[in-house]
Design a protein around this motif. Sequence first.
Motif, mmCIF file in Angstrom:
data_model
loop_
_atom_site.group_PDB
_atom_site.id
_atom_site.type_symbol
_atom_site.label_atom_id
_atom_site.label_comp_id
_atom_site.label_asym_id
_atom_site.label_seq_id
_atom_site.Cartn_x
_atom_site.Cartn_y
_atom_site.Cartn_z
ATOM 1 N N ARG A 96 0.767 -1.323 -0.004
ATOM 2 C CA ARG A 96 0.135 0.054 0.074
ATOM 3 C C ARG A 96 0.885 1.150 -0.001
ATOM 4 O O ARG A 96 0.359 2.065 -0.741
ATOM 5 C CB ARG A 96 -0.990 -0.026 1.338
ATOM 6 C CG ARG A 96 -1.883 -1.028 1.124
ATOM 7 C CD ARG A 96 -2.960 -1.197 2.489
ATOM 8 N NE ARG A 96 -3.867 -0.062 2.525
ATOM 9 C CZ ARG A 96 -5.045 -0.057 1.749
ATOM 10 N NH1 ARG A 96 -5.313 -1.065 1.330
ATOM 11 N NH2 ARG A 96 -5.849 1.130 1.840
ATOM 12 N N ARG A 99 1.871 2.336 -3.323
ATOM 13 C CA ARG A 99 0.992 3.090 -4.161
ATOM 14 C C ARG A 99 0.231 4.416 -3.515
ATOM 15 O O ARG A 99 -0.674 4.856 -3.977
ATOM 16 C CB ARG A 99 -0.184 1.996 -4.595
ATOM 17 C CG ARG A 99 -1.036 1.660 -3.509
ATOM 18 C CD ARG A 99 -1.989 0.935 -4.442
ATOM 19 N NE ARG A 99 -3.231 0.392 -3.422
ATOM 20 C CZ ARG A 99 -3.376 -0.763 -2.933
ATOM 21 N NH1 ARG A 99 -2.300 -1.962 -3.207
ATOM 22 N NH2 ARG A 99 -4.363 -1.006 -2.169
ATOM 23 N N ARG A 175 -0.262 -10.779 -11.285
ATOM 24 C CA ARG A 175 -0.521 -9.568 -10.679
ATOM 25 C C ARG A 175 -1.197 -8.505 -11.706
ATOM 26 O O ARG A 175 -2.024 -7.618 -11.132
ATOM 27 C CB ARG A 175 1.090 -8.917 -10.382
ATOM 28 C CG ARG A 175 1.699 -9.612 -9.303
ATOM 29 C CD ARG A 175 1.127 -9.711 -8.010
ATOM 30 N NE ARG A 175 2.097 -10.439 -7.189
ATOM 31 C CZ ARG A 175 1.832 -10.761 -5.870
ATOM 32 N NH1 ARG A 175 0.584 -10.047 -5.328
ATOM 33 N NH2 ARG A 175 2.587 -11.539 -4.983
ATOM 34 N N ASN A 176 -1.116 -8.436 -12.944
ATOM 35 C CA ASN A 176 -1.849 -7.646 -13.746
ATOM 36 C C ASN A 176 -3.174 -7.777 -13.691
ATOM 37 O O ASN A 176 -3.867 -6.885 -14.491
ATOM 38 C CB ASN A 176 -1.089 -7.414 -15.051
ATOM 39 C CG ASN A 176 0.285 -7.109 -14.993
ATOM 40 O OD1 ASN A 176 0.766 -6.406 -13.889
ATOM 41 N ND2 ASN A 176 1.034 -7.367 -16.021
ATOM 42 N N PRO A 179 -5.728 -6.060 -10.132
ATOM 43 C CA PRO A 179 -6.513 -4.810 -9.930
ATOM 44 C C PRO A 179 -7.940 -4.786 -10.352
ATOM 45 O O PRO A 179 -8.716 -4.297 -9.554
ATOM 46 C CB PRO A 179 -5.627 -3.533 -10.528
ATOM 47 C CG PRO A 179 -4.098 -4.229 -10.500
ATOM 48 C CD PRO A 179 -4.474 -5.773 -10.746
ATOM 49 N N LEU A 182 -10.156 -6.930 -7.957
ATOM 50 C CA LEU A 182 -10.349 -6.228 -6.784
ATOM 51 C C LEU A 182 -11.347 -5.321 -6.827
ATOM 52 O O LEU A 182 -11.966 -4.742 -5.875
ATOM 53 C CB LEU A 182 -8.920 -5.909 -6.036
ATOM 54 C CG LEU A 182 -8.091 -6.982 -5.602
ATOM 55 C CD1 LEU A 182 -6.745 -6.715 -4.804
ATOM 56 C CD2 LEU A 182 -8.866 -8.042 -4.874
ATOM 57 N N ALA A 183 -11.297 -4.388 -7.915
ATOM 58 C CA ALA A 183 -12.137 -3.269 -8.120
ATOM 59 C C ALA A 183 -13.393 -3.636 -8.150
ATOM 60 O O ALA A 183 -14.426 -2.717 -7.919
ATOM 61 C CB ALA A 183 -11.644 -2.539 -9.450
ATOM 62 N N SER A 191 -7.058 -14.287 -11.430
ATOM 63 C CA SER A 191 -5.810 -13.957 -10.835
ATOM 64 C C SER A 191 -5.123 -14.803 -10.032
ATOM 65 O O SER A 191 -3.762 -14.617 -9.745
ATOM 66 C CB SER A 191 -5.632 -12.472 -10.015
ATOM 67 O OG SER A 191 -6.458 -12.566 -9.088
#
Length: 330
Positions: A96, A99, A175-176, A179, A182-183, A191
Amino acid sequence: MKLASLKAGRDGKLIVVNRDLTKAVSADAVAQTMQQALDNWAELSPKLQAIYEDLQAGKLDDVAFDFDPTKCAAPLPRAYHWADGSAYVTHVELVRKARGAELPESFWEDPLVYMGASDAFIGPHDDIEVESEDWGIDFEAEVAVITDDVPAGITPEQGLDHIKLITILNDVSLRNLIPAELAKQFGFYQSKPWTAFAPVVATPDELGEAWKDGKVHLPLHAILNGTKIGAPNAGVDMTFDFGRLISHIAKSRSLMAGTVVGSGTVSNRGSKDGSCCLAEVRCLETIAEGKPKTPFMKFGDRIEIDMLDKDGKSIFGRIDQKVKQYHPPR
């Protein structure tokens, strides 16, 4: 006691392995599969222990065979329940921070856990098959425990009593893809592909003093293409021990025998001893230099994960995998 599953059908063939991982014998006379042993652990574990002691004493040399980890499936080739935690909150904090996001104080008090795919775990030498390098292929070295039947509503102290076996694993992450998943605020799925396990599981007593307070106090080694990425101590900075994790996931429901509980990526504050995943390496680079420079894994890369005892001998056997491109049917 140490156990493993040879590749055979969907659920493998249970074997008993000696302490130094050189010899093994069939466990057919007691249980044909790891799940069968766990389903009847109170009755069958003493019988398996007796076989283990005879194997150690050389009394079974006439029926013992050379132990070959390349022929092993995951100890539990498919499990009824796979709950992976994120017990090293320092790792979450670092991600965290990279970012520019603050870590909620609740993360230090309430465990993070997700339910993963357990229908087909893979063996220690099976390839990591992924369709595209663009998905951001990463390894995650973790410790895991396997339980017997766990009643709902137990305390963390009671949770420790239900830990029957310990091992290590590679919880591969793309990893890509994370996001976008999770959004949606509904957790991981695409993933998280195949999870690979070390060839052997061990009862807690096999770890001696290294097993204490629901934690394994030994370094977990991660080597990528012959280069050490890290060897953080799994007993350091583990905010939530395995008893606490088991109590957390059993808050409102019981757990069936053969439940696998993962620690999440092993991480030590400051990463003095390196990291157990590339995402953490990249976060440290971002914090220090403004951007990551270490790439995620590519096709042909080799990842090795191992945990050694105080004498430098492998406890569970080595995870040794290569990344291979997967070609879907057309």
